[in-house]
Design an enzyme around this catalytic site. Structure first.
Site, PDB file in Angstrom:
ATOM      1  N   ASP A  74       0.796  -1.228   0.000  1.00  0.00           N
ATOM      2  CA  ASP A  74       0.000   0.000   0.000  1.00  0.00           C
ATOM      3  C   ASP A  74       0.833   1.286   0.000  1.00  0.00           C
ATOM      4  O   ASP A  74       0.552   2.219  -0.738  1.00  0.00           O
ATOM      5  CB  ASP A  74      -0.876  -0.059   1.259  1.00  0.00           C
ATOM      6  N   ASP A  77       4.387   0.517   4.251  1.00  0.00           N
ATOM      7  CA  ASP A  77       4.276  -0.762   4.949  1.00  0.00           C
ATOM      8  C   ASP A  77       4.076  -1.882   3.930  1.00  0.00           C
ATOM      9  O   ASP A  77       4.068  -1.648   2.724  1.00  0.00           O
ATOM     10  CB  ASP A  77       3.134  -0.719   5.980  1.00  0.00           C
ATOM     11  N   TYR A 227      -8.092   1.593   6.887  1.00  0.00           N
ATOM     12  CA  TYR A 227      -8.859   2.159   5.771  1.00  0.00           C
ATOM     13  C   TYR A 227     -10.348   1.947   6.037  1.00  0.00           C
ATOM     14  O   TYR A 227     -10.990   1.113   5.406  1.00  0.00           O
ATOM     15  CB  TYR A 227      -8.409   1.544   4.444  1.00  0.00           C
ATOM     16  N   GLU A 485       5.382   9.771   3.912  1.00  0.00           N
ATOM     17  CA  GLU A 485       5.055   8.443   3.385  1.00  0.00           C
ATOM     18  C   GLU A 485       4.446   8.539   1.985  1.00  0.00           C
ATOM     19  O   GLU A 485       3.525   9.328   1.757  1.00  0.00           O
ATOM     20  CB  GLU A 485       4.074   7.722   4.323  1.00  0.00           C
TER      21      GLU A 485
END
Ligand SMILES: *[C@@H]1O[C@H](CO)[C@@H](O)[C@H](O)[C@H]1NC(C)=O
Length: 506
Positions: A74, A77, A227, A485
């Site tokens: 994703d 991670d 999510y 990120e």
């Protein structure tokens, strides 16, 4: 004195950086797609260009006697969250459908990036006819407790399914949308594959629509708080139906969309979700449907017109913020000068990973703007007749900001420009490659590299990070997840936008 001096500098900057820009959109496009190779899970092919990455998670699903290898990690991670992954693949598909002709040598790479996702979704949905769909691989708690390379993973690779008893309509519908969009992208290049994708999309949509529910309830803690679906599954069902209509031309799907567009729009006017992203599809549905008709199509065209108008910095009903950014461009003498659009700063909507809003909304600005130009429909923004080029120009200001026209003087795409993020929050990028360090790095053995003052050893080329703070400041710090990120859904819509500006740099 200071003020005068400043103004002098700013006017100079203005002259250089107004409508023209010196960005290399072709280079940025190539890199934006290359990024997806860095996120690949599974067995890497000989054509892999990002060679510091190796095979990983080859046994995903095996403990359940199903092969779920492949797909994308994703973000920083190593979890495969199908909900945002499917949105990314839908947007890659839409990018190719709209702007594939502008991609040149990157067209094939864009198709490869889609197929890496859809091959995995075909595995996840193999049992959709039995009302079972896999929607995630990797226990996020186990994963987040370690700082490991994907190639070394020894954390629980739990596979999560939704079923007729425990449904997940948003995640299943988004996978249906991705499969349908991809079937269109592959139509002219691989017809059998395209047919396989659309057949599966239809089957998965049937499942999503027949057995309704939120996957947060069915999958539980594996999905949420990571999510969560914050606005329910209705918008994904309508979005999937819109894609099925575009891919099949069957009236039943268009009727499905028409019957529900007002009810999902009501949620939007009540506040909270006026955006477009992995959880919210409303604006995308309107732009997609409006784009299928030559004339104004009620209510989609009007919804799309209004949504995008309200994004512009000069709009009175504006529902997004802008960083002070190139604040000098707001000086009133420039405001009405058609040759010198008010570029504004960076669009701000989300408290963290804000670049996802910038790229997704820029995609809609360019797509709808181009549609308005091509169909010659007069565009009214807050009842002023407006040149639809304004929408495209505004998207360009956002992309230019991202690529380096900003107060920090840096690009937010790794590997693009002279100065770019060096400390991104990404496990694979921060840890030495297997080529340099062949011994496994276990769960917490990576902490030293995470804490290191040294820049990341592996360049995750093309990764766009979450972006600066609302005051244009970027700390370049691995700890600051919301800023540093990268994610697949930041890059996916950007691919289409960059292809457009590659072909239309002015
Ligand atoms: C699904 O989630 C949304 C948002 O949290 C909520 O409003 C809705 O009631 C939920 N639907 C069901 C069937 O639980």
């Amino acid at each position: 004195m200071l003020r005068l001096l400043l103004l002098g500098v700013l006017v100079l900057a203005m002259a250089v950086g107004s409508v023209d820009s010196k960005h290399n959109y072709a280079d940025a496009l190539t890199k934006s797609i290359l990024f997806f190779e860095g996120q690949r899970s599974g067995n890497l092919p000989p054509s892999q260009r990002m060679t510091w990455r190796k095979d990983s998670a080859l046994q995903d699903g095996f403990y359940l006697h199903i092969n779920l290898a492949g797909g994308y990690y994703d973000a920083g991670d190593n979890v495969k969250f199908n909900f945002p992954m499917a949105f990314s693949v839908t947007m890659l598909g839409w990018s190719v459908i709209e702007f594939g002709n502008d991609m040149g040598s990157d067209y094939q790479h864009a198709l490869d990036a889609i197929r890496w996702g859809t091959d995995y979704f075909l595995k996840c949905t193999r049992l959709a006819y039995k009302n079972i769909v896999y929607v995630q691989v990797g226990d996020p708690y186990g994963d987040h407790a370690c700082w490991e390379r994907p190639e070394d993973m020894d954390t629980p690779r739990t596979a999560y399914a939704v079923t007729f008893k425990h449904p997940g309509s948003e995640v299943s519908a988004e996978m249906a949308a991705a499969l349908a969009a991809a079937s269109l992208a592959f139509k002219s290049v691989d017809d059998p594959y395209s047919k396989q994708l659309i057949d599966r999309a239809i089957e998965v949509f049937r499942f999503a629509d027949t057995y309704r529910g939120n996957y947060s309830d069915s999958v539980g803690k594996g999905a949420c708080p990571f999510y969560c679906t914050n606005n329910g599954y209705e918008d994904e069902l309508v979005w999937a139906a819109a894609w099925l209509y575009k891919a099949t031309n069957k009236a039943e799907y268009m009727q499905y969309v028409r019957d529900r567009i007002y009810s999902i729009s009501k949620i939007v006017t009540l506040g909270t979700i006026a955006e477009f992203g992995w959880d919210s599809k409303h604006a995308g549905i309107n732009v997609l449907i409006a784009g299928m008709f030559k004339n104004e199509e009620k209510p989609f065209s009007e919804f799309a017109d209004r949504f995008l108008c309200a994004l512009l910095p000069e709009s009175h009903d504006r529902w997004v913020d802008y960083s002070p950014g190139n604040y000098f461009l707001h000086i009133s003498i420039f405001k009405n000068n058609k040759n010198c659009y008010n570029l504004g700063g960076l669009l701000f909507k989300a408290a963290s990973s804000n670049m996802q809003c910038v790229t997704a909304l820029s995609f809609l600005l360019v797509t709808h703007g181009r549609h308005l130009i091509n169909t010659n429909r007069p565009y009214y923004c807050e009842s002023r007749l407006t040149d639809p080029r304004r929408l495209i120009q505004h998207a360009k200001s956002q992309v230019d900001y991202m690529l380096g026209t900003n107060p920090a003087g840096m690009s937010y795409m790794v590997g693009y420009g002279k100065k770019f993020p060096q400390y991104i929050h990404h496990r694979g990028s921060t840890l030495p490659s297997l080529d340099k360090h062949s011994k496994p790095i276990r769960c917490r053995d990576g902490d030293g590299w995470f804490a290191s003052k040294q820049p990341n050893p592996n360049e995750l080329t093309g990764a766009v990070v979450g972006g600066p703070y609302p005051d244009d400041f970027y700390p370049d710090n691995r700890h600051d997840v919301g800023r540093s990120e990268p994610t697949t859904y930041i890059n996916a819509p950007l691919v289409g936008v960059l292809a457009y500006f590659k072909a239309h740099p002015k």
